[in-house]
Design an enzyme around this catalytic site. Structure first.
Site, PDB file in Angstrom:
ATOM      1  N   CYS A  70      -6.952   7.918   1.907  1.00 31.47           N
ATOM      2  CA  CYS A  70      -7.088   7.638   3.229  1.00 31.47           C
ATOM      3  C   CYS A  70      -7.583   9.265   4.049  1.00 31.47           C
ATOM      4  O   CYS A  70      -7.068  10.165   3.443  1.00 31.47           O
ATOM      5  CB  CYS A  70      -5.484   7.602   4.026  1.00 31.47           C
ATOM      6  SG  CYS A  70      -5.632   7.804   5.924  1.00 31.47           S
ATOM      7  N   ASN A  80       0.799  -1.042   0.026  1.00 33.52           N
ATOM      8  CA  ASN A  80       0.018   0.084  -0.056  1.00 33.52           C
ATOM      9  C   ASN A  80       0.871   1.285  -0.060  1.00 33.52           C
ATOM     10  O   ASN A  80       1.613   1.519   1.093  1.00 33.52           O
ATOM     11  CB  ASN A  80      -0.774   0.017   1.281  1.00 33.52           C
ATOM     12  CG  ASN A  80      -2.065   1.140   1.411  1.00 33.52           C
ATOM     13  OD1 ASN A  80      -1.807   2.178   1.782  1.00 33.52           O
ATOM     14  ND2 ASN A  80      -3.184   0.913   0.454  1.00 33.52           N
ATOM     15  N   ASN A  84      -2.564   4.388  -2.250  1.00 30.39           N
ATOM     16  CA  ASN A  84      -3.701   4.819  -1.373  1.00 30.39           C
ATOM     17  C   ASN A  84      -3.732   6.410  -1.495  1.00 30.39           C
ATOM     18  O   ASN A  84      -3.036   7.092  -1.057  1.00 30.39           O
ATOM     19  CB  ASN A  84      -3.032   4.810   0.157  1.00 30.39           C
ATOM     20  CG  ASN A  84      -3.920   5.107   1.039  1.00 30.39           C
ATOM     21  OD1 ASN A  84      -5.166   5.624   0.822  1.00 30.39           O
ATOM     22  ND2 ASN A  84      -3.718   4.858   2.564  1.00 30.39           N
ATOM     23  N   ASN A  90     -12.207   2.838   0.204  1.00 29.59           N
ATOM     24  CA  ASN A  90     -11.481   3.126   1.618  1.00 29.59           C
ATOM     25  C   ASN A  90     -12.670   3.552   2.523  1.00 29.59           C
ATOM     26  O   ASN A  90     -13.977   3.327   2.399  1.00 29.59           O
ATOM     27  CB  ASN A  90     -10.446   4.264   1.305  1.00 29.59           C
ATOM     28  CG  ASN A  90      -9.426   4.109   2.364  1.00 29.59           C
ATOM     29  OD1 ASN A  90      -9.443   3.866   3.519  1.00 29.59           O
ATOM     30  ND2 ASN A  90      -8.086   4.430   2.080  1.00 29.59           N
ATOM     31  N   THR A  91     -12.408   4.015   3.659  1.00 30.48           N
ATOM     32  CA  THR A  91     -13.225   4.294   4.915  1.00 30.48           C
ATOM     33  C   THR A  91     -13.895   5.752   4.467  1.00 30.48           C
ATOM     34  O   THR A  91     -13.476   6.469   3.551  1.00 30.48           O
ATOM     35  CB  THR A  91     -12.495   4.582   6.281  1.00 30.48           C
ATOM     36  OG1 THR A  91     -11.539   5.559   6.012  1.00 30.48           O
ATOM     37  CG2 THR A  91     -11.887   3.370   6.523  1.00 30.48           C
TER      38      THR A  91
HETATM   39  C1  LIG Z   1      -7.497   0.621  11.642  1.00 31.99           C
HETATM   40  C2  LIG Z   1      -7.498   0.902   9.998  1.00 31.99           C
HETATM   41  C3  LIG Z   1      -6.562   1.038   9.325  1.00 31.99           C
HETATM   42  C4  LIG Z   1      -6.396   1.463   7.995  1.00 31.99           C
HETATM   43  N1  LIG Z   1      -5.202   1.604   7.541  1.00 31.99           N
HETATM   44  C5  LIG Z   1      -5.312   1.751   6.077  1.00 31.99           C
HETATM   45  C6  LIG Z   1      -4.098   2.270   5.241  1.00 31.99           C
HETATM   46  O1  LIG Z   1      -2.884   2.355   5.764  1.00 31.99           O
HETATM   47  N2  LIG Z   1      -4.194   2.117   3.696  1.00 31.99           N
HETATM   48  C7  LIG Z   1      -5.447   2.113   3.309  1.00 31.99           C
HETATM   49  O2  LIG Z   1      -5.426   2.175   1.904  1.00 31.99           O
HETATM   50  N3  LIG Z   1      -6.535   1.625   3.924  1.00 31.99           N
HETATM   51  C8  LIG Z   1      -6.493   1.809   5.067  1.00 31.99           C
HETATM   52  N4  LIG Z   1      -7.580   1.177   5.918  1.00 31.99           N
HETATM   53  C9  LIG Z   1      -8.841   0.975   5.056  1.00 31.99           C
HETATM   54  C10 LIG Z   1      -9.013  -0.512   5.072  1.00 31.99           C
HETATM   55  O3  LIG Z   1      -7.993  -1.183   4.138  1.00 31.99           O
HETATM   56  C11 LIG Z   1     -10.647  -0.898   4.253  1.00 31.99           C
HETATM   57  O4  LIG Z   1     -10.330  -0.052   2.948  1.00 31.99           O
HETATM   58  C12 LIG Z   1     -11.411  -0.345   4.915  1.00 31.99           C
HETATM   59  O5  LIG Z   1     -11.578  -0.559   6.465  1.00 31.99           O
HETATM   60  C13 LIG Z   1     -13.042  -1.001   4.542  1.00 31.99           C
HETATM   61  O6  LIG Z   1     -12.837  -2.228   4.517  1.00 31.99           O
HETATM   62  P1  LIG Z   1     -13.449  -2.819   6.182  1.00 31.99           P
HETATM   63  O7  LIG Z   1     -15.040  -2.206   6.349  1.00 31.99           O
HETATM   64  O8  LIG Z   1     -13.607  -4.373   5.624  1.00 31.99           O
HETATM   65  O9  LIG Z   1     -12.597  -2.599   7.371  1.00 31.99           O
HETATM   66  C14 LIG Z   1      -7.635   1.245   7.271  1.00 31.99           C
HETATM   67  C15 LIG Z   1      -8.662   0.721   8.103  1.00 31.99           C
HETATM   68  C16 LIG Z   1      -8.607   0.509   9.507  1.00 31.99           C
HETATM   69  C17 LIG Z   1      -9.981  -0.066  10.186  1.00 31.99           C
END
Ligand SMILES: Cc1cc2nc3c(=O)[nH]c(=O)nc-3n(C[C@H](O)[C@H](O)[C@H](O)COP(=O)(O)O)c2cc1C
Length: 312
Positions: free
Chosen positions: A128, A98, A125, A190-191
């Site tokens: 974020c 990533n 990424n 992503n989130t």
């Molecule tokens: C604690 C945490 C840290 C994350 N760190 C990253 C990251 O470093 N890079 C990234 O692209 N997404 C990051 N994400 C996003 C996840 O990879 C994913 O896209 C998102 O959580 C949605 O999927 P889920 O509902 O299955 O968690 C992070 C998510 C969480 C919860």
């Protein structure tokens, strides 16, 4: 019966990939599950230099969800290549890095260094929400998205997989821009940007203020966006958001995703992969299908034209 999928020139033994930031660098889970059972692992986000991330608290639970503002804490790409990558060598799973950056040049430089033996693909990424520079600022602007993806494309021969932000009005615009800039696949999503308030202190519950929402709470939004993206481009889409069961994974696959990533569920139950793999095989058996690819994109709408609205 086959669960193998082809993705951006890679052959994954199954469509389940551990999502960035929820699985460390993979090695943290070594004693808990067999990493070779996974189709792939995406590393935590990596910049050129190590980073401490945001102040605590960095995680808050919300209904069916998790709000985080980790702030991309990490060891930096050089330490990853030197110390972590050799430890992943013995596992039969795809390793995806990533890639993060504060500037377009940093993304390209991280990508260059990440092209090391043992790395199979790069996830970019640009989505974020928990950093002041880079991240969502790039993924929320089509021009910047194009610039970053094109720069990384130029910097590496590895498959390039931009990770799209859900915090945009029309995800298809960004999906097309990434395809034009030379992406081999897309990660979606992503989130979602969120805010949780401590009413006694009348302050945000996260030290950073806002955070990124993940977990089952976001799944319908994620399935809708992944479905839209998959219809907008020819390159494959990896669905992400709230997957915790075989049925959840199947929603994304049926909506058109070639593979899926599992994030927040890793914190709840690392046995989630075995459960989902067994569930996918059971589904194929029950539906008389030979391959998981027969299921991809098989979504049927009652009225093919009636695909855009609803809800009021
Ligand atoms: C604690 C945490 C840290 C994350 N760190 C990253 C990251 O470093 N890079 C990234 O692209 N997404 C990051 N994400 C996003 C996840 O990879 C994913 O896209 C998102 O959580 C949605 O999927 P889920 O509902 O299955 O968690 C992070 C998510 C969480 C919860």
């Amino acid at each position: 019966m086959s669960l193998a999928v082809q993705l951006a020139g890679l052959r994954l033994k199954n469509p389940l990939i551990a999502a960035s930031g929820t699985f460390g660098y993979g090695v943290e889970y070594e004693g808990i599950l067999d990493l070779s059972r996974l189709g792939g692992i995406v590393s935590k986000g990596l910049y050129l230099e190590p980073r401490d991330g945001c102040a605590v608290p960095r995680i808050v639970e919300t209904p069916s969800g998790l709000l985080n503002a980790i702030g991309l804490q990490g060891v930096g790409i050089r330490a990853f290549v030197r110390d972590v990558l050799p430890r992943l060598d013995g596992y039969d799973t795809a390793v995806i890095v990533n890639v993060c950056g504060d500037t377009v040049e940093e993304y390209a430089e991280v990508a260059r260094i990440a092209e090391a033996p043992g790395v199979d693909a790069l996830e970019i990424n640009i989505s974020c929400p928990n950093v002041k520079k880079g991240g969502m600022a790039f993924g929320g602007d089509p021009r910047m998205t194009h610039e970053v993806v094109a720069a990384v494309r130029k910097a590496t021969r590895l498959p390039v997989i931009p990770k799209l932000s859900p915090n945009v009005a029309d995800v298809t615009v960004f999906a097309r821009v990434c395809e034009e800039a030379g992406a081999d696949a897309l990660s979606c999503i992503n989130t979602l940007l969120g805010l949780a308030v401590d009413v006694e202190r009348r302050m945000p519950r996260l030290a950073f203020g806002t955070g990124g929402l993940s977990g089952p709470a976001i799944r319908p939004v994620a399935v809708r966006m992944a479905w839209q993206a998959a219809r907008a481009v020819r390159i494959p889409v990896i669905g992400i958001g709230g997957i915790a069961s075989a049925e959840d994974a199947l929603e994304f696959l049926i909506a058109g995703c070639r593979a899926v990533q599992i994030g927040t569920a890793n914190f709840v139950d690392p046995g989630v992969y075995s459960r989902i793999l067994a569930g996918l095989e059971d589904y194929l058996r029950r539906h008389g299908r030979e391959s998981i690819n027969d299921v991809v994109g098989s979504l049927r709408f009652p009225d093919a034209e009636e695909t855009g609205g609803g809800g009021c």
